[in-house]
Structure formats: C-alpha cells, structure tokens
Design a protein around this motif. Structure first.
Motif, PDB file in Angstrom:
ATOM      1  N   ILE A   1       0.823  -1.208   0.000  1.00  0.00           N
ATOM      2  CA  ILE A   1       0.000   0.000   0.000  1.00  0.00           C
ATOM      3  C   ILE A   1       0.859   1.262   0.000  1.00  0.00           C
ATOM      4  CG2 ILE A   1      -0.298   0.112   2.511  1.00  0.00           C
ATOM      5  CD1 ILE A   1      -3.184   1.073   1.964  1.00  0.00           C
ATOM      6  N   ASN A   2       2.049   1.201   0.592  1.00  0.00           N
ATOM      7  CA  ASN A   2       2.934   2.360   0.580  1.00  0.00           C
ATOM      8  C   ASN A   2       3.434   2.649  -0.836  1.00  0.00           C
ATOM      9  OD1 ASN A   2       2.787   2.684   3.426  1.00  0.00           O
ATOM     10  ND2 ASN A   2       4.294   1.059   3.685  1.00  0.00           N
ATOM     11  N   ASP A   3       3.709   1.590  -1.598  1.00  0.00           N
ATOM     12  CA  ASP A   3       4.104   1.773  -2.996  1.00  0.00           C
ATOM     13  C   ASP A   3       2.956   2.366  -3.804  1.00  0.00           C
ATOM     14  OD1 ASP A   3       6.560   0.625  -2.373  1.00  0.00           O
ATOM     15  OD2 ASP A   3       5.902  -1.396  -2.934  1.00  0.00           O
ATOM     16  N   ALA A   4       1.728   1.917  -3.513  1.00  0.00           N
ATOM     17  CA  ALA A   4       0.560   2.429  -4.228  1.00  0.00           C
ATOM     18  C   ALA A   4       0.345   3.910  -3.918  1.00  0.00           C
ATOM     19  CB  ALA A   4      -0.677   1.617  -3.848  1.00  0.00           C
ATOM     20  N   ILE A   5       0.526   4.282  -2.655  1.00  0.00           N
ATOM     21  CA  ILE A   5       0.374   5.688  -2.275  1.00  0.00           C
ATOM     22  C   ILE A   5       1.414   6.553  -2.991  1.00  0.00           C
ATOM     23  CG2 ILE A   5       0.581   7.321  -0.352  1.00  0.00           C
ATOM     24  CD1 ILE A   5      -0.624   5.087   1.437  1.00  0.00           C
ATOM     25  N   LYS A   6       2.643   6.074  -3.063  1.00  0.00           N
ATOM     26  CA  LYS A   6       3.689   6.822  -3.771  1.00  0.00           C
ATOM     27  C   LYS A   6       3.338   6.981  -5.249  1.00  0.00           C
ATOM     28  CE  LYS A   6       7.440   5.403  -0.670  1.00  0.00           C
ATOM     29  NZ  LYS A   6       8.668   4.569  -0.536  1.00  0.00           N
ATOM     30  N   PHE A   7       2.756   5.941  -5.830  1.00  0.00           N
ATOM     31  CA  PHE A   7       2.341   6.013  -7.230  1.00  0.00           C
ATOM     32  C   PHE A   7       1.273   7.088  -7.401  1.00  0.00           C
ATOM     33  CE2 PHE A   7      -0.341   4.839 -10.807  1.00  0.00           C
ATOM     34  CZ  PHE A   7       0.578   4.537 -11.798  1.00  0.00           C
ATOM     35  N   TRP A   8       0.289   7.097  -6.511  1.00  0.00           N
ATOM     36  CA  TRP A   8      -0.767   8.125  -6.549  1.00  0.00           C
ATOM     37  C   TRP A   8      -0.154   9.513  -6.390  1.00  0.00           C
ATOM     38  CZ3 TRP A   8      -4.380   9.064  -1.785  1.00  0.00           C
ATOM     39  CH2 TRP A   8      -5.278  10.107  -2.061  1.00  0.00           C
ATOM     40  N   GLU A   9       0.723   9.663  -5.410  1.00  0.00           N
ATOM     41  CA  GLU A   9       1.331  10.964  -5.145  1.00  0.00           C
ATOM     42  C   GLU A   9       2.112  11.485  -6.352  1.00  0.00           C
ATOM     43  OE1 GLU A   9       1.942  10.552  -0.293  1.00  0.00           O
ATOM     44  OE2 GLU A   9       3.540   9.941  -1.655  1.00  0.00           O
ATOM     45  N   LYS A  10       2.714  10.568  -7.094  1.00  0.00           N
ATOM     46  CA  LYS A  10       3.473  10.948  -8.278  1.00  0.00           C
ATOM     47  C   LYS A  10       2.594  11.625  -9.327  1.00  0.00           C
ATOM     48  CE  LYS A  10       4.936   7.538 -10.856  1.00  0.00           C
ATOM     49  NZ  LYS A  10       5.727   6.427 -11.445  1.00  0.00           N
ATOM     50  N   HIS A  11       1.303  11.312  -9.285  1.00  0.00           N
ATOM     51  CA  HIS A  11       0.388  11.833 -10.293  1.00  0.00           C
ATOM     52  C   HIS A  11      -0.523  12.943  -9.775  1.00  0.00           C
ATOM     53  CE1 HIS A  11       1.647   9.035 -13.358  1.00  0.00           C
ATOM     54  NE2 HIS A  11       1.681   8.115 -12.419  1.00  0.00           N
ATOM     55  N   MET A  12      -0.207  13.444  -8.589  1.00  0.00           N
ATOM     56  CA  MET A  12      -0.915  14.617  -8.092  1.00  0.00           C
ATOM     57  C   MET A  12      -0.336  15.852  -8.766  1.00  0.00           C
ATOM     58  SD  MET A  12      -1.145  13.819  -4.007  1.00  0.00           S
ATOM     59  CE  MET A  12      -1.952  12.335  -3.381  1.00  0.00           C
ATOM     60  N   THR A  13      -1.199  16.758  -9.157  1.00  0.00           N
ATOM     61  CA  THR A  13      -0.734  17.934  -9.892  1.00  0.00           C
ATOM     62  C   THR A  13      -0.363  19.091  -8.993  1.00  0.00           C
ATOM     63  OG1 THR A  13      -3.024  18.668 -10.171  1.00  0.00           O
ATOM     64  CG2 THR A  13      -2.069  17.337 -11.928  1.00  0.00           C
ATOM     65  N   GLU A  14      -0.741  19.006  -7.734  1.00  0.00           N
ATOM     66  CA  GLU A  14      -0.367  20.071  -6.786  1.00  0.00           C
ATOM     67  C   GLU A  14      -0.383  19.535  -5.379  1.00  0.00           C
ATOM     68  OE1 GLU A  14      -4.642  22.193  -5.848  1.00  0.00           O
ATOM     69  OE2 GLU A  14      -3.459  22.992  -7.526  1.00  0.00           O
TER      70      GLU A  14
END
Length: 325
Positions: free
Chosen positions: A312-325
């Motif tokens: 889940i930590n890897d998944a969160i990092k993946f999501w964070e990578k695609h946040m625009t701000e």
C-alpha cells in the motif's frame, strides 16, 4: 459479468491471535477506556447492533450473511478472501466507534430519502468516512465480493484506515451488488463528494480510486468511462486507479495511471492477465505499474504478515506521483 471462483479460506494462527488481538484495541483507544471496547471475542451481532453505529451498523458486514461466517470478530471469514487479520478487524471497528462516540459523522448516505423510497435497494449503500487531515486529498475504496456482496472488512476498510493514518481522507463505499448498479453507486459517490467537498473538509482534486477484485473493476471502469457513463454528470477522472487481484483484460486507451498488485497463486485473477493489461496500458503511453507476489492467493487485502506487506505504501507513492499540486 461472469466469474468463476474457487473457495478461499481465511487463516490466522491461534498463536498470532493470542499475541495480537489486543493491539487493535490499544492502538485506537490508547488510555481512553470511557466505554467498552470491542475485542476479538466480541460477537459480530453485537457490533452491528451497537448504538454508536445507529442504523448503519448492519453495513459494516455483508448484508447477505451467506457470504460470511464466524460469530466473533476474531473468527470472521469472508467468502473468497484470505489473510484476514483479526487484529485489524478489531482496530477498524474500535476506530469507527471512537469517532462516532466523539460526535464525528462516520457514515454518509449518497442517495436521498426520495430516491431510496423509489428504489429500496439504495438503502444498502453509503460511504464510511476515515478522516485524514482537513483539506487533504481524497481516496475512494471499493471492496470486492464477486458483485454479490461487499467484503469491506477485508477489502476497503483496512485500506481506508491506513490511508487516513497517512493524512489522506478515505471513503469506503458500500454499494449495491451487480456490476451496473455498483458502478452507478460509485459514480454517485464521486458526485456526492465533489458536491459536498467544502462541508466535508476534503480536496477532490487528484482523487484516487481503489479496489480489490470486483471493486477493482469498478475503479477501472469509472476511471476509463467516467461518471457520465453511469448516470451522473461529468466529473473529473481520478489521478490514479489502484487495483488488486482482478482479471480485467480490456484496455480502452482512456485509462488513468494505474497501479496493480496480485499473487501468483490467485485462482480467480490471473497474474499473467493483469501483467498483460498493465503492459498494454504502458504501451499507450500511460504510466502503469504492477507488483506480483509469489505464492499469494486471492483477497490478501493489506497483506500483513505476507510477502505483500507494505504494498500500500508503494501504491500511495504512485498516486502521489500523479498529483498535480
């Protein structure tokens, strides 16, 4: 949608339960013993009927009791799921009870009374809210259950709780079984959260959709087709879709960035099918990742105590990578 399932049983050794079963109580309640906390020995029926949960306590567990067994929290078994952790189950219900007793709203209806009167099946829907930081980004998590029930206690509540611990606002959707109705409910949930974001204190920009098994298909379909395809007006697509163990093969070319994980011994969702789909999404120029865990079967949830622990930590990092701000 057609599914072929093999029976999967939960496991958690007696020794581990003896060592762990009180930790869920302690980690949530701390030194606050102003009310009786749930334990692994608490009867599921008593949790459902606890006054703190009002009339939505029944939605904590599958509405159709043919899909779960076990009289107590420590002995909960959900059809098609493995690695159910009693300690996490206890932690979840104590977390929700503590928040409810503190006066926080932990459950939101997504349909009006008029809509529920017209379609009584909508009575069995809603969003459980696991609050993070005020104004933080939002995740919506959809449990699986073969589109015949909602396995939230293993497949969405644990994820939502962990996301909230990291400061994110997380909502676990309880939806109507059936592929079409489930997607309609998810579309309505997205609409509800957008329309009430200020009141809820959440940020829906760059929200993510999460799901396991059937819930992963819901996340993928809403991500690819949008809310406008399921009865709502058009709202922004998610910044990322996080999928666990589902054999969805279609690729439309409209997929959001996608993270997936699955076990090699999954008798329901082929890891090879999932790998192929991720590779096809990447070939279209969209970011996508997959983690394949050796020896794991279907429905491992957070994967605590297994080779998948920490995914889940890897998944969160993946999501964070695609946040625009």
């Amino acid at each position: 949608m057609e599914y072929t399932y093999n029976g999967m049983k939960a496991f958690w050794s007696g020794e581990e339960e003896t060592q762990e079963k009180q930790k869920g109580v302690q980690s949530v309640l701390g030194n606050d013993q102003s009310y009786k906390a749930f334990t692994a020995d608490t009867r599921i029926e008593d949790v459902i009927k606890d006054p703190a949960f009002g009339n939505f306590g029944r939605l904590l567990f599958p509405i159709d009791n043919r899909y779960y067994s076990g009289d107590t929290l420590g002995k909960l078994y959900l059809t098609w799921y493995s690695n159910i952790n009693p300690n996490k189950t206890v932690e979840i219900v104590n977390y929700l009870k503590k928040r409810a007793k503190s006066g926080d709203t932990i459950f939101y209806d997504i349909y009006s009374d008029e809509e529920k009167a017209q379609d009584p099946t909508k009575e069995d829907t809603g969003l459980f809210f696991f609050r993070g930081n005020k104004g933080a980004k939002t995740a919506i998590i959809n449990a699986g259950g073969g589109f015949v029930y909602v396995g939230a206690m293993q497949d969405s509540f644990p994820h939502a709780l962990e996301l909230s611990k990291k400061g994110y606002n997380a909502f676990a959707l309880i939806y109507r079984p059936g592929a079409q109705t489930a997607c309609e409910d998810l579309a309505r949930a997205i609409a509800f959260l957008y329309e009430n974001a200020d009141e809820l204190g959440i940020d829906m920009k760059d929200y993510s959709l999460w799901g396991g098994s059937a819930g992963a298909r819901m996340a993928a379909w809403l991500g690819s087709y949008g809310t406008e395809s399921f009865g709502e007006k058009r709202y922004p697509r998610p910044a990322a879709v996080i999928m666990q163990y589902t054999g969805l093969s279609e690729v439309t070319g409209k997929e959001p960035p996608t993270f997936a994980c699955v076990g090699t011994n999954d008798g329901i969702a082929s890891y090879k099918t999932m790998e192929d789909r991720i590779n096809r999404i990447k070939a279209n120029g969209t970011d996508a990742e997959i983690e394949v865990f050796q020896g794991l079967s279907h429905g491992f949830g957070l994967g605590e105590g297994t080779v998948a622990e920490g995914w889940i930590n890897d998944a969160i990092k993946f999501w964070e990578k695609h946040m625009t701000e």
